[in-house]
Design an enzyme around this catalytic site. Sequence first.
Site, PDB file in Angstrom:
ATOM      1  N   SER A 123     -47.835 -19.226  18.655  1.00 54.96           N
ATOM      2  CA  SER A 123     -47.549 -19.655  19.860  1.00 54.96           C
ATOM      3  C   SER A 123     -48.453 -20.984  20.435  1.00 54.96           C
ATOM      4  O   SER A 123     -49.147 -20.959  21.287  1.00 54.96           O
ATOM      5  CB  SER A 123     -47.509 -18.719  21.005  1.00 54.96           C
ATOM      6  OG  SER A 123     -46.388 -18.287  21.290  1.00 54.96           O
ATOM      7  N   ASP A 169     -44.379 -15.784  25.798  1.00 54.22           N
ATOM      8  CA  ASP A 169     -45.856 -16.498  24.918  1.00 54.22           C
ATOM      9  C   ASP A 169     -46.685 -17.027  26.206  1.00 54.22           C
ATOM     10  O   ASP A 169     -47.829 -17.164  26.129  1.00 54.22           O
ATOM     11  CB  ASP A 169     -45.184 -17.527  24.169  1.00 54.22           C
ATOM     12  CG  ASP A 169     -44.366 -17.108  22.828  1.00 54.22           C
ATOM     13  OD1 ASP A 169     -44.342 -15.786  22.899  1.00 54.22           O
ATOM     14  OD2 ASP A 169     -43.593 -17.809  22.196  1.00 54.22           O
TER      15      ASP A 169
HETATM   16  P1  ADP Z   1     -45.633 -21.928  17.209  1.00 51.80           P
HETATM   17  O1  ADP Z   1     -45.674 -22.055  18.919  1.00 51.80           O
HETATM   18  O2  ADP Z   1     -45.164 -20.799  16.860  1.00 51.80           O
HETATM   19  O3  ADP Z   1     -46.950 -22.564  16.757  1.00 51.80           O
HETATM   20  P2  ADP Z   1     -43.727 -24.119  17.529  1.00 51.80           P
HETATM   21  O4  ADP Z   1     -42.719 -24.831  16.639  1.00 51.80           O
HETATM   22  O5  ADP Z   1     -43.149 -23.446  18.811  1.00 51.80           O
HETATM   23  O6  ADP Z   1     -44.643 -23.118  16.894  1.00 51.80           O
HETATM   24  O7  ADP Z   1     -44.792 -25.221  18.248  1.00 51.80           O
HETATM   25  C1  ADP Z   1     -45.193 -26.171  17.398  1.00 51.80           C
HETATM   26  C2  ADP Z   1     -45.396 -27.588  17.870  1.00 51.80           C
HETATM   27  O8  ADP Z   1     -46.219 -27.513  18.963  1.00 51.80           O
HETATM   28  C3  ADP Z   1     -45.941 -28.737  16.865  1.00 51.80           C
HETATM   29  O9  ADP Z   1     -44.974 -29.139  15.996  1.00 51.80           O
HETATM   30  C4  ADP Z   1     -46.392 -29.755  17.780  1.00 51.80           C
HETATM   31  O10 ADP Z   1     -45.383 -30.491  18.439  1.00 51.80           O
HETATM   32  C5  ADP Z   1     -46.985 -28.889  18.957  1.00 51.80           C
HETATM   33  N1  ADP Z   1     -48.297 -28.743  19.107  1.00 51.80           N
HETATM   34  C6  ADP Z   1     -48.865 -27.633  18.515  1.00 51.80           C
HETATM   35  N2  ADP Z   1     -50.433 -27.835  18.297  1.00 51.80           N
HETATM   36  C7  ADP Z   1     -50.471 -28.942  18.604  1.00 51.80           C
HETATM   37  C8  ADP Z   1     -51.708 -29.907  18.751  1.00 51.80           C
HETATM   38  N3  ADP Z   1     -52.924 -29.386  18.533  1.00 51.80           N
HETATM   39  N4  ADP Z   1     -51.665 -31.321  18.838  1.00 51.80           N
HETATM   40  C9  ADP Z   1     -50.280 -31.724  18.980  1.00 51.80           C
HETATM   41  N5  ADP Z   1     -49.227 -30.920  19.059  1.00 51.80           N
HETATM   42  C10 ADP Z   1     -49.327 -29.510  18.904  1.00 51.80           C
HETATM   43 MG    MG Z   2     -43.771 -21.929  20.073  1.00 50.52          MG
END
Ligand code: ADP
Ligand code: MG
Length: 380
Positions: A123, A169
């Site tokens: 998340s 989440d």
């Molecule tokens: P999860 O929530 O399981 O990690 P998701 O696909 O729901 O996976 O979310 C991941 C997305 O969130 C990334 O592709 C990006 O767009 C955004 N994201 C997460 N962390 C960052 C960050 N540190 N900087 C910019 N965007 C982020």
């Molecule tokens: Mg997610």
Amino acid sequence: MDIREGFEELYGTAPEGVWAAPGRVNLIGEYTDFNEGFVMPFALPHTAVAAVSRRADGVLRLHSADIEGPVVELHVDELRPLTNTSWAAYPAGVVWALRQAGHAITGADVHLSSTVPTGAGLSSSAALEVVIALALNDLYGLGLARPELARIAQRAENDFVGVPCGVMDQMASACASEGHALHLDCRDLSIRQVPFDLASLGMALLVVDTRVKHALGDGAYAERREGCEEGARQLGVSHLRDVAYEDLASSLERLPDERVRRYVRHIVSDDHRVEKIVALLDAGDVRAIGPVLTEGHISLRDDLRISCPELDLVVDTANASGALGARMTGGGFGGSAIVLAEETDVASITKAIEEAFASARFAAPRVFEAVPSPGAQRLS
Ligand code: ADP
Ligand code: MG
């Protein structure tokens, strides 16, 4: 670089404040959230941290230290759902959702950075949404309670980004408490903090990020969701949460479709497993939750059918190497599994998993110990 320094370098002034919001891992209760059932996540020590200042001119400037590229500049009046496909849609979606709810957000400068692994089922997206929601709530004096902030963050992800997730989440990130798991009723968002301090009992919970994401997962969430709704309809309840565990066997007999039957059996039994684990933790019988975790995995593998070879290998290897229990966690088809173990067995179990992955020619997994950590908070 420190997040404050990064902000100053980008925007030329100090931020008004710095906030943090964690990623999460779910102990038990999978796919139950949109069935208005029960879940039990806890917060990871990994967080998204954001330095934020207000603006009065409607401009929204967003920057992530973790993403290559310039500052993204938007205008709050021009935010439209499903139009932005970049990472910036997550924070922009929160501004949009707050404004949709009637809150006069007149702009912001944001610089953020996150240690939550992305796309590992931990998340990182909710961490990002919640840190922005909390920052704007504090800066603009909105006075929203944590569950309301979680709903805003969920709305951002569902309607603005376009990802159909439940509310678990965001609630975990917004409401978790150090040393506790969060017993959450997804119907009314009522919560209870259940003590979950493994270290003091000589145990540990490992997160094993398989580093894979199978394409099969695309669309599977919507398909399971539809199947659960079909089950509820056929059983004459608004949500599967309303099927009592005692009535599960007779309810299943009323369902003609084998697929729907499996989904219903998973949801109703997983809601029951949440209650079982809460009772065991309350009774101080913490080691006894291990087999319940493994039962949960078997249900996700065989009934909901959202596991994959990598996740099954983690669970089978961990259990064969002396773990107390293990299961996949999160949306499935990759992402992470959790392993409950005696602290003294952590090294040998980790080694066994790494060796099993190497023999199967799977990419090396990332293994770390997860300590129940604080929910979102203002840092400075
Ligand atoms: P999860 O929530 O399981 O990690 P998701 O696909 O729901 O996976 O979310 C991941 C997305 O969130 C990334 O592709 C990006 O767009 C955004 N994201 C997460 N962390 C960052 C960050 N540190 N900087 C910019 N965007 C982020
Ligand atoms: Mg997610």
